[in-house]
Design a protein around this motif. Structure first.
Motif, PDB file in Angstrom:
ATOM      1  N   THR A  20       0.786  -1.711  -0.108  1.00  0.00           N
ATOM      2  CA  THR A  20       0.616  -0.036  -0.137  1.00  0.00           C
ATOM      3  C   THR A  20       1.138   1.184  -0.109  1.00  0.00           C
ATOM      4  O   THR A  20       2.169   1.417   0.575  1.00  0.00           O
ATOM      5  N   ASP A  21       0.464   1.973  -0.571  1.00  0.00           N
ATOM      6  CA  ASP A  21       0.883   3.742  -1.067  1.00  0.00           C
ATOM      7  C   ASP A  21      -0.012   5.023  -0.657  1.00  0.00           C
ATOM      8  O   ASP A  21      -0.321   4.746  -2.280  1.00  0.00           O
ATOM      9  N   GLY A  22      -0.586   4.993   0.605  1.00  0.00           N
ATOM     10  CA  GLY A  22      -1.545   5.756   0.481  1.00  0.00           C
ATOM     11  C   GLY A  22      -1.748   6.299   1.842  1.00  0.00           C
ATOM     12  O   GLY A  22      -1.188   6.009   2.569  1.00  0.00           O
ATOM     13  N   ALA A  23      -2.883   7.318   1.823  1.00  0.00           N
ATOM     14  CA  ALA A  23      -2.923   7.948   3.427  1.00  0.00           C
ATOM     15  C   ALA A  23      -4.808   8.199   3.536  1.00  0.00           C
ATOM     16  O   ALA A  23      -4.665   8.202   1.764  1.00  0.00           O
ATOM     17  N   LEU A  24      -5.450   7.982   4.329  1.00  0.00           N
ATOM     18  CA  LEU A  24      -6.470   8.682   4.946  1.00  0.00           C
ATOM     19  C   LEU A  24      -6.167  10.491   5.563  1.00  0.00           C
ATOM     20  O   LEU A  24      -6.181  10.507   6.935  1.00  0.00           O
TER      21      LEU A  24
ATOM     22  N   GLU B 245      -5.881  17.226   6.555  1.00  0.00           N
ATOM     23  CA  GLU B 245      -7.179  17.291   6.187  1.00  0.00           C
ATOM     24  C   GLU B 245      -7.520  16.640   6.460  1.00  0.00           C
ATOM     25  O   GLU B 245      -6.964  15.336   8.261  1.00  0.00           O
ATOM     26  N   SER B 246      -9.248  16.451   7.268  1.00  0.00           N
ATOM     27  CA  SER B 246      -9.919  15.746   7.855  1.00  0.00           C
ATOM     28  C   SER B 246     -10.164  14.118   7.325  1.00  0.00           C
ATOM     29  O   SER B 246      -9.850  13.736   6.862  1.00  0.00           O
ATOM     30  N   THR B 247     -10.739  13.239   8.711  1.00  0.00           N
ATOM     31  CA  THR B 247     -10.632  11.970   8.054  1.00  0.00           C
ATOM     32  C   THR B 247     -12.103  11.319   8.118  1.00  0.00           C
ATOM     33  O   THR B 247     -12.230   9.836   8.928  1.00  0.00           O
TER      34      THR B 247
ATOM     35  N   GLY C 141     -10.895   6.500  11.967  1.00  0.00           N
ATOM     36  CA  GLY C 141     -10.502   6.821  13.409  1.00  0.00           C
ATOM     37  C   GLY C 141      -9.617   6.222  14.540  1.00  0.00           C
ATOM     38  O   GLY C 141      -9.085   6.122  14.339  1.00  0.00           O
ATOM     39  N   LEU C 142      -9.372   4.792  12.895  1.00  0.00           N
ATOM     40  CA  LEU C 142      -8.327   4.040  13.356  1.00  0.00           C
ATOM     41  C   LEU C 142      -6.398   4.178  12.440  1.00  0.00           C
ATOM     42  O   LEU C 142      -5.891   3.685  13.402  1.00  0.00           O
ATOM     43  N   LEU C 143      -6.367   4.724  11.128  1.00  0.00           N
ATOM     44  CA  LEU C 143      -5.587   4.728  10.896  1.00  0.00           C
ATOM     45  C   LEU C 143      -4.970   6.045  10.126  1.00  0.00           C
ATOM     46  O   LEU C 143      -5.722   6.016   9.430  1.00  0.00           O
ATOM     47  N   ALA C 144      -4.227   6.244  10.534  1.00  0.00           N
ATOM     48  CA  ALA C 144      -3.807   7.813   9.717  1.00  0.00           C
ATOM     49  C   ALA C 144      -3.405   7.184   8.612  1.00  0.00           C
ATOM     50  O   ALA C 144      -3.832   9.472   7.302  1.00  0.00           O
ATOM     51  N   SER C 145      -2.586   6.448   8.271  1.00  0.00           N
ATOM     52  CA  SER C 145      -2.283   6.108   6.523  1.00  0.00           C
ATOM     53  C   SER C 145      -1.924   5.348   6.719  1.00  0.00           C
ATOM     54  O   SER C 145      -1.477   4.023   7.781  1.00  0.00           O
ATOM     55  N   ALA C 146      -1.429   4.359   5.766  1.00  0.00           N
ATOM     56  CA  ALA C 146      -1.200   2.709   5.353  1.00  0.00           C
ATOM     57  C   ALA C 146      -0.058   3.650   4.620  1.00  0.00           C
ATOM     58  O   ALA C 146       0.363   3.074   3.602  1.00  0.00           O
ATOM     59  N   PRO C 147       1.259   2.814   5.157  1.00  0.00           N
ATOM     60  CA  PRO C 147       2.697   3.183   5.252  1.00  0.00           C
ATOM     61  C   PRO C 147       2.659   1.989   3.779  1.00  0.00           C
ATOM     62  O   PRO C 147       2.206   1.227   3.430  1.00  0.00           O
TER      63      PRO C 147
ATOM     64  N   GLY D 253     -13.938  14.656   3.971  1.00  0.00           N
ATOM     65  CA  GLY D 253     -13.074  13.091   4.131  1.00  0.00           C
ATOM     66  C   GLY D 253     -12.580  12.466   3.160  1.00  0.00           C
ATOM     67  O   GLY D 253     -12.475  13.300   2.026  1.00  0.00           O
ATOM     68  N   PHE D 254     -11.336  12.309   3.087  1.00  0.00           N
ATOM     69  CA  PHE D 254      -9.965  12.612   2.122  1.00  0.00           C
ATOM     70  C   PHE D 254      -9.465  10.800   1.795  1.00  0.00           C
ATOM     71  O   PHE D 254      -8.664  10.853   3.339  1.00  0.00           O
ATOM     72  N   ALA D 255      -9.362  10.342   0.775  1.00  0.00           N
ATOM     73  CA  ALA D 255      -8.754   8.534   0.895  1.00  0.00           C
ATOM     74  C   ALA D 255      -7.549   9.236  -0.482  1.00  0.00           C
ATOM     75  O   ALA D 255      -7.754   8.727  -1.483  1.00  0.00           O
ATOM     76  N   HIS D 256      -6.291   8.725   0.227  1.00  0.00           N
ATOM     77  CA  HIS D 256      -5.626   9.467  -0.958  1.00  0.00           C
ATOM     78  C   HIS D 256      -5.100   8.184  -1.476  1.00  0.00           C
ATOM     79  O   HIS D 256      -4.002   8.054  -1.247  1.00  0.00           O
ATOM     80  N   PHE D 257      -5.120   6.895  -2.680  1.00  0.00           N
ATOM     81  CA  PHE D 257      -4.861   5.690  -2.473  1.00  0.00           C
ATOM     82  C   PHE D 257      -4.236   5.719  -4.046  1.00  0.00           C
ATOM     83  O   PHE D 257      -4.508   4.190  -4.418  1.00  0.00           O
ATOM     84  N   GLY D 258      -4.368   6.722  -4.322  1.00  0.00           N
ATOM     85  CA  GLY D 258      -3.598   7.314  -6.472  1.00  0.00           C
ATOM     86  C   GLY D 258      -2.773   6.616  -6.556  1.00  0.00           C
ATOM     87  O   GLY D 258      -1.965   7.081  -7.696  1.00  0.00           O
ATOM     88  N   ASN D 259      -1.498   6.562  -5.566  1.00  0.00           N
ATOM     89  CA  ASN D 259      -0.346   6.329  -5.709  1.00  0.00           C
ATOM     90  C   ASN D 259       0.459   5.233  -5.417  1.00  0.00           C
ATOM     91  O   ASN D 259       1.215   4.387  -6.397  1.00  0.00           O
TER      92      ASN D 259
END
Length: 249
Positions: A116-120, A125-127, A154-160, A190-196
């Motif tokens: 995974t390469d992305g973030a919530l 930015e709010s999640t 609420g559980l994970l700010a990003s997925a490295p 809300g923002f979810a960026h897994f376009g990377n």
């Protein structure tokens, strides 16, 4: 919400993995409401050929693209205090394929990793109202096995780098159904960026070869057998010992 999303992922993946076929699927759903909902924007788009889907306006946007071994999906939404001003969206990227491992005989331990390469949400930015889920599934000897993970604001700010992984004993020379799915959603800020990129990598014993129904050359990393590793270490130790003896002379 969490259990429903997990159930949706499991059902979707298990149904699609029943058939050994190669297919791509991308979808975006986006809804935005300007002040007093004038204008009202609704977008629902689907692609089955790997084309990128995207839509954006001043209230947010959604993006999705599926390729064999690679998934991309992202959502931006906004929420202001103005009456009836908000946006909501979801993106889904999925591929189904079959693979066949060769070069060795009998069952071998093979590990699948969905990086995974992305973030919530990024800086500032709010999640809230944001979710992301990703899965891989295999049809091994007629039995379905799946790896599912849910990422919530609420559980994970990003997925490295890292992500999902699973190790299975697979029979070489047998066709194996393979599927992967990535879904993100965001609403009311809300923002979810897994376009990377979310990408698949396969770790298998040295000597393994792989073919796929789509013709894709998946990321295959071969691992030397323990005996080979021991010989390499012994050789390195002998080389260092000889070098030290030479220096003393």
């Amino acid at each position: 919400m969490k259990s429903l999303l997990r159930l949706f992922l499991m059902v979707t993946l298990l149904v699609n993995a029943t058939f050994a076929r190669a297919s791509l699927l991308s979808t975006i759903n986006y809804f935005s409401c300007a002040p007093n909902c004038a204008p009202l924007t609704v977008v629902n788009t689907i692609s089955q050929n790997g084309s990128a889907l995207s839509f954006s306006n001043s209230y947010g946007g959604a993006f999705s693209q599926a390729a064999y071994g690679t998934l991309k999906a992202s959502v931006d939404s906004s929420f202001t205090a103005s009456p009836n001003t908000f946006s909501s969206g979801s993106s889904l990227a999925q591929f189904s394929d079959w693979i066949m491992l060769g070069g060795l005989t009998g069952p071998q331990m093979v590990t699948f990793v969905l990086h995974t390469d992305g973030a919530l949400g990024g800086t500032g930015e709010s999640t809230n109202g944001t979710a992301a889920s990703m899965s891989i599934t295999l049809d091994v000897n007629g039995q379905q096995v799946a790896i599912v993970a849910d990422y919530f604001g609420g559980l994970l700010a990003s997925a490295p780098q890292g992500g999902l992984s699973g190790t299975f004993a697979l029979d070489y020379g047998t066709q194996i159904s393979l599927g992967a799915l990535l879904q993100v959603s965001g609403s009311l800020g809300g923002f979810a960026h897994f376009g990377n990129t979310v990408s698949l990598e396969i770790f298998a014993p040295q000597g393994t070869s792989l073919i796929s129904g789509s013709g894709t050359e998946y990321r295959l990393a071969t691992i030397p057998e323990p005996g080979t590793c021991a010989l390499l270490l012994l050789g390195l130790f002998s080389l260092l010992a000889a070098r030290n003896r030479y220096r003393r002379c």
